[in-house]
Scaffold this active site. Structure first.
Site: not given
Length: 351
Positions: A75, A175, A177-180
């Protein structure tokens, strides 16, 4: 306190001209080159950034092992505010550091970075995935991340209620955002009721516009106080604190956020209260499956089929946990470590 957990290599990166300050952590290359995204985040300190990248890279080792990938875990974090500090020069300087590792680490997108950013990084390094479709990449990895979480949630639903569906269940998403947001789409299509919360009002508005029956909580406390069947943490990590574990009414915890447990032992509290925890690094592996497939010449059909196996893997972990009288988190760790031991040793065979 910063804790190293068998990490092979940690690299501190700085380029003053572009403002780059980054840390790359390679936890393991037992199964192959370390693969994991680059997080761009305004950490309060370098110590905080280091602690995060060490924990995230270790999680990637286990995630990639359980996803069946021939990759170890790594990472990277870039310190700064992406809305203010991100630039072509900074991203390309970061790419130089990725290249300097000679393929031991392959990077991709994460919080604060997107496919166009990876295109910039790739101008300086061959070891980049998660690129835009125009550049021959897989594009937005949130597509299969959300799909994988949904598959894990279906496996958990089958374990708790006997059917692999969320139809008629209330799912709280922290959340969107992109995934949620994509997870909300999949759940709504499956017939679930949605309760959501996000610090970004525009993000919640997008979900409500697509699914008008969605309930928006006033804050995280309001979301957790709702009559939930499933709690899906999809923001940053450590959403499952002692207080949350002791009071949560949902029967299932299954979300996309990394490192959801604030500290070891919380999964035991959840189990004692009858809450089934789907280990985050198992169910949120769809994104890394997607970007890993890009390294072979991307096929969404093939990557989606691989991500669909998260349903079976999650179910197997629940079975092992019951058989061995341990938490799903312990069962998942054991399964990952078994694969690393059995498959990783093959790298020592002379060819």
């Amino acid at each position: 306190m910063t804790v190293f957990q068998g990490h092979e290599q940690v690299v501190f990166c700085e380029d003053r001209a572009s403002g780059l300050r980054a840390i790359i952590a390679i936890h393991s290359t037992v199964l192959g080159p370390a693969l994991g995204g680059t997080r761009f985040y305004p950490y309060a300190s370098e110590e905080e950034a280091l602690a995060d990248v060490l924990e995230l890279s270790r999680g990637m080792t286990y995630k990639n092992a359980l996803a069946g990938l021939d990759h170890g875990g790594g990472k990277a974090v870039i310190l700064g505010d992406p809305s203010r500090d991100k630039s072509e020069a900074l991203l390309r300087a970061y790419g130089c550091y990725v290249q300097s590792l000679g393929g031991r680490y392959v990077t991709a997108c994460d919080v604060g970075t997107y496919s166009p950013d990876m295109d910039h990084v790739a101008r300086e390094s061959r070891f980049v995935t998660g690129r835009t479709e125009a550049a021959g990449g897989a594009g937005d990895s949130s597509i299969l991340t959300a799909f994988g979480v949904f598959q894990g949630m279906r496996a958990a639903a089958r374990r708790v209620w006997g059917e692999p569906t969320l139809r008629g269940r209330t799912v709280g998403i922290q959340g969107v955002g992109k995934v949620g947001r994509r997870l909300a789409d999949l759940l709504a299509e499956d017939g679930a009721r949605l309760v959501i919360w996000d610090v970004d009002d525009a993000a919640t508005a997008r979900v409500v516009a697509a699914h008008p029956m969605t309930t928006v909580a006033a804050d995280t406390a309001g979301l957790l106080a709702a009559d939930l069947d499933v709690y899906a943490p999809c923001a940053l990590g450590q959403a499952l604190t002692d207080e949350v574990a002791a009071t949560l009414q949902a029967r299932i915890v299954c979300g996309a956020a990394n490192n959801q447990l604030a500290h070891p032992g919380i999964e035991k509290t959840l189990a004692e209260r009858g809450v089934l925890y789907a280990p985050d690094y198992v169910v949120n592996a769809g994104g890394v499956i997607q970007v890993a497939d890009e390294l072979e010449g991307f096929s969404m059909e093939r990557a989606r089929a691989r991500a669909a196996r998260i349903y079976d893997t999650t179910g197997r972990i629940f079975e092992l946990a019951e058989r061995d009288a341990v938490s799903p988190a312990v069962a998942a760790d054991r399964l990952a470590e078994r694969r690393m031991s059995e498959v990783g040793r093959l790298r020592s065979i002379w060819r």
